[in-house]
Design a protein around this motif. Structure first.
Motif, PDB file in Angstrom:
ATOM      1  N   PRO B 150       0.832  -1.203   0.000  1.00 54.84           N
ATOM      2  CA  PRO B 150       0.000   0.000   0.000  1.00 54.84           C
ATOM      3  C   PRO B 150       0.867   1.254   0.000  1.00 54.84           C
ATOM      4  O   PRO B 150       0.583   2.235  -0.685  1.00 54.84           O
ATOM      5  CB  PRO B 150      -0.785  -0.104   1.315  1.00 54.84           C
ATOM      6  CG  PRO B 150      -0.821  -1.546   1.627  1.00 54.84           C
ATOM      7  CD  PRO B 150       0.462  -2.113   1.112  1.00 54.84           C
ATOM      8  N   GLU B 151       1.950   1.213   0.767  1.00 60.44           N
ATOM      9  CA  GLU B 151       2.871   2.348   0.813  1.00 60.44           C
ATOM     10  C   GLU B 151       3.463   2.640  -0.566  1.00 60.44           C
ATOM     11  O   GLU B 151       3.482   3.785  -1.019  1.00 60.44           O
ATOM     12  CB  GLU B 151       3.991   2.050   1.819  1.00 60.44           C
ATOM     13  CG  GLU B 151       4.954   3.187   2.068  1.00 60.44           C
ATOM     14  CD  GLU B 151       4.319   4.363   2.784  1.00 60.44           C
ATOM     15  OE1 GLU B 151       3.323   4.165   3.531  1.00 60.44           O
ATOM     16  OE2 GLU B 151       4.791   5.509   2.584  1.00 60.44           O
ATOM     17  N   GLU B 152       3.904   1.575  -1.226  1.00 58.76           N
ATOM     18  CA  GLU B 152       4.493   1.757  -2.560  1.00 58.76           C
ATOM     19  C   GLU B 152       3.458   2.280  -3.551  1.00 58.76           C
ATOM     20  O   GLU B 152       3.744   3.182  -4.351  1.00 58.76           O
ATOM     21  CB  GLU B 152       5.066   0.425  -3.079  1.00 58.76           C
ATOM     22  CG  GLU B 152       6.365   0.018  -2.398  1.00 58.76           C
ATOM     23  CD  GLU B 152       6.809  -1.391  -2.780  1.00 58.76           C
ATOM     24  OE1 GLU B 152       8.013  -1.639  -2.773  1.00 58.76           O
ATOM     25  OE2 GLU B 152       5.929  -2.241  -3.092  1.00 58.76           O
ATOM     26  N   ALA B 153       2.281   1.707  -3.500  1.00 57.30           N
ATOM     27  CA  ALA B 153       1.233   2.132  -4.436  1.00 57.30           C
ATOM     28  C   ALA B 153       0.820   3.573  -4.173  1.00 57.30           C
ATOM     29  O   ALA B 153       0.611   4.357  -5.103  1.00 57.30           O
ATOM     30  CB  ALA B 153       0.021   1.207  -4.329  1.00 57.30           C
ATOM     31  N   ALA B 154       0.730   3.938  -2.896  1.00 54.13           N
ATOM     32  CA  ALA B 154       0.347   5.314  -2.553  1.00 54.13           C
ATOM     33  C   ALA B 154       1.414   6.299  -3.021  1.00 54.13           C
ATOM     34  O   ALA B 154       1.110   7.376  -3.525  1.00 54.13           O
ATOM     35  CB  ALA B 154       0.126   5.456  -1.049  1.00 54.13           C
ATOM     36  N   ARG B 155       2.673   5.893  -2.873  1.00 57.66           N
ATOM     37  CA  ARG B 155       3.750   6.773  -3.335  1.00 57.66           C
ATOM     38  C   ARG B 155       3.740   6.911  -4.841  1.00 57.66           C
ATOM     39  O   ARG B 155       3.975   7.985  -5.385  1.00 57.66           O
ATOM     40  CB  ARG B 155       5.103   6.234  -2.871  1.00 57.66           C
ATOM     41  CG  ARG B 155       5.365   6.548  -1.430  1.00 57.66           C
ATOM     42  CD  ARG B 155       6.685   5.997  -0.980  1.00 57.66           C
ATOM     43  NE  ARG B 155       6.966   6.438   0.376  1.00 57.66           N
ATOM     44  CZ  ARG B 155       7.973   5.987   1.112  1.00 57.66           C
ATOM     45  NH1 ARG B 155       8.789   5.077   0.623  1.00 57.66           N
ATOM     46  NH2 ARG B 155       8.166   6.445   2.320  1.00 57.66           N
ATOM     47  N   ALA B 156       3.487   5.811  -5.524  1.00 57.29           N
ATOM     48  CA  ALA B 156       3.429   5.861  -6.989  1.00 57.29           C
ATOM     49  C   ALA B 156       2.255   6.744  -7.436  1.00 57.29           C
ATOM     50  O   ALA B 156       2.385   7.545  -8.359  1.00 57.29           O
ATOM     51  CB  ALA B 156       3.294   4.462  -7.572  1.00 57.29           C
ATOM     52  N   PHE B 157       1.130   6.612  -6.730  1.00 55.42           N
ATOM     53  CA  PHE B 157      -0.037   7.447  -7.054  1.00 55.42           C
ATOM     54  C   PHE B 157       0.307   8.923  -6.822  1.00 55.42           C
ATOM     55  O   PHE B 157       0.047   9.780  -7.667  1.00 55.42           O
ATOM     56  CB  PHE B 157      -1.231   7.046  -6.191  1.00 55.42           C
ATOM     57  CG  PHE B 157      -2.489   7.795  -6.506  1.00 55.42           C
ATOM     58  CD1 PHE B 157      -3.268   7.460  -7.599  1.00 55.42           C
ATOM     59  CD2 PHE B 157      -2.894   8.856  -5.705  1.00 55.42           C
ATOM     60  CE1 PHE B 157      -4.435   8.160  -7.896  1.00 55.42           C
ATOM     61  CE2 PHE B 157      -4.061   9.562  -5.992  1.00 55.42           C
ATOM     62  CZ  PHE B 157      -4.835   9.209  -7.087  1.00 55.42           C
ATOM     63  N   TYR B 158       0.938   9.193  -5.688  1.00 48.24           N
ATOM     64  CA  TYR B 158       1.314  10.578  -5.395  1.00 48.24           C
ATOM     65  C   TYR B 158       2.377  11.061  -6.368  1.00 48.24           C
ATOM     66  O   TYR B 158       2.419  12.237  -6.731  1.00 48.24           O
ATOM     67  CB  TYR B 158       1.823  10.703  -3.958  1.00 48.24           C
ATOM     68  CG  TYR B 158       1.319  11.972  -3.322  1.00 48.24           C
ATOM     69  CD1 TYR B 158       0.137  11.984  -2.604  1.00 48.24           C
ATOM     70  CD2 TYR B 158       2.004  13.160  -3.504  1.00 48.24           C
ATOM     71  CE1 TYR B 158      -0.352  13.149  -2.078  1.00 48.24           C
ATOM     72  CE2 TYR B 158       1.520  14.333  -2.971  1.00 48.24           C
ATOM     73  CZ  TYR B 158       0.348  14.328  -2.250  1.00 48.24           C
ATOM     74  OH  TYR B 158      -0.137  15.498  -1.748  1.00 48.24           O
ATOM     75  N   GLY B 159       3.210  10.118  -6.823  1.00 47.60           N
ATOM     76  CA  GLY B 159       4.208  10.471  -7.839  1.00 47.60           C
ATOM     77  C   GLY B 159       3.566  10.944  -9.127  1.00 47.60           C
ATOM     78  O   GLY B 159       4.051  11.862  -9.774  1.00 47.60           O
ATOM     79  N   LEU B 160       2.444  10.335  -9.496  1.00 42.55           N
ATOM     80  CA  LEU B 160       1.714  10.786 -10.684  1.00 42.55           C
ATOM     81  C   LEU B 160       1.323  12.247 -10.531  1.00 42.55           C
ATOM     82  O   LEU B 160       1.516  13.066 -11.426  1.00 42.55           O
ATOM     83  CB  LEU B 160       0.411  10.012 -10.878  1.00 42.55           C
ATOM     84  CG  LEU B 160       0.409   8.521 -11.143  1.00 42.55           C
ATOM     85  CD1 LEU B 160      -0.995   8.081 -11.565  1.00 42.55           C
ATOM     86  CD2 LEU B 160       1.413   8.176 -12.204  1.00 42.55           C
TER      87      LEU B 160
END
Lengths: 193, 193
Positions: B150-160
């Motif tokens: 979840p942390e990685e996915a949230a960071r990737a989403f925020y990276g977008l």
DNA sequence: GTCTATACCGAGATAGAC
DNA sequence: GTCTATCTCGGTATAGAC
């Protein structure tokens, strides 16, 4: 090193860290070891110095991107990841030429917007072309899915870099590298065949 | 509207578009319809005005993010995409509160770095938590792969979002929306189960 | 609360001696 | 080429009349 080169270098670093108005001619002169009036022997104005720096930065960036792909005998995934990591490394180290690039791409000095963006945008266009070529090759080799066009994949890849650039002044080196890992993982999962 | 609120609003817009030093007290006063000296009746200094704006922006941003998820009866993909699109829309429209947020997250005024980043970072932390909660739910429901935390996915989403933020002052609305589509496509392909 | 007038400072830039 | 001295402008902020 000649005086003019030293002015260019110190100007770049101060513009990158303090912004156009924050980098006063006095501060630049201090770093060079001159009185500010002496700068005007080499540059007719602060504006002229700034554009000399901008032009050099734009040219250097394209060379940097090309250099990250000049490794033979690797898979596409390795080449893209190597380029990505090279960017992360420079970002995390707060390399001043990259900071200059990012700052003035987003916030060109008032009145100079058009001229600054023209210079920087052209170099970014060239860099993006390099990415797109690599991705096109990878698709031909079957390493990257056909579900995503080269243009889309190149934009997503550039989006990773933009996202990390944005985080540069926000987080410390270890955090940036960690975010970079997360973003890369999701990106590669998103484009691989 | 009371005078002080109007100063806050015009200050926000001018700080967002011109930066801290570019937004002079004279310009702010002009927009409000006052002499600059009259501003000092309401704010003891430009600095005090700036921090009042910063605090309001940070609070508003968290509310904005929460509001993008308050749609019931949708799948996780739809909810995340809706939030993403809401951000894209505001970015493409050059919404001044988002521009303020982005500008001063990356380039806080000299001397104010610590205080500004503390305020903005706390609100970003809260926003990221909202994303993470949504992603965790989606994983429990089997909509998002377990290969990515979840942390990685949230960071990737925020990276977008960071990547698009970066592009805001670089490209026009249609380009930003198009890049947003490319980035979303790769992101979703990268996290879906 | 708003105004005019003013103090004070640091910026970019120029003149002229050396 | 570099220096000191100086000009001019625009910035933040304050004083005091209305």
């Amino acid at each position: 090193m000649h005086t003019k080169e030293k002015i260019l270098l110190e100007g770049m670093e101060l513009f990158a860290t303090l912004g156009y108005h924050g980098a006063s001619m006095t501060k630049i002169a201090d770093r060079v070891g001159l009185q500010k009036s002496s700068l005007y022997t080499h540059y007719n104005s602060k504006e002229a110095l700034f554009f000399d720096v901008t032009t050099k930065i734009a040219a250097d960036y394209v060379e940097f991107v090309k250099s990250t792909f000049e490794n033979n005998g690797q898979t596409t995934q390795e080449k893209l990841y190597f380029s990505f990591q090279a960017h992360v490394k420079d970002l995390a180290n707060h390399d001043s030429s990259i900071e200059f690039y990012n700052r003035f791409s987003s916030y060109p000095p008032k009145g100079f917007e058009d001229r600054v963006l023209k210079i920087l945008r052209e170099s970014e266009e060239q860099a993006r072309t390099v990415f797109k070529e690599e991705i096109t090759k990878a698709q031909a080799d079957g390493d990257i899915t056909e579900d995503v066009s080269p243009e889309e994949a190149a934009r997503a890849f550039y989006g990773l870099l933009d996202g990390l650039s944005y985080e540069t002044s926000y987080y410390d080196m270890d955090i940036i590298e960690s975010h970079g890992d997360s973003m890369w993982k999701v990106f590669w999962r998103g484009v691989k065949a």
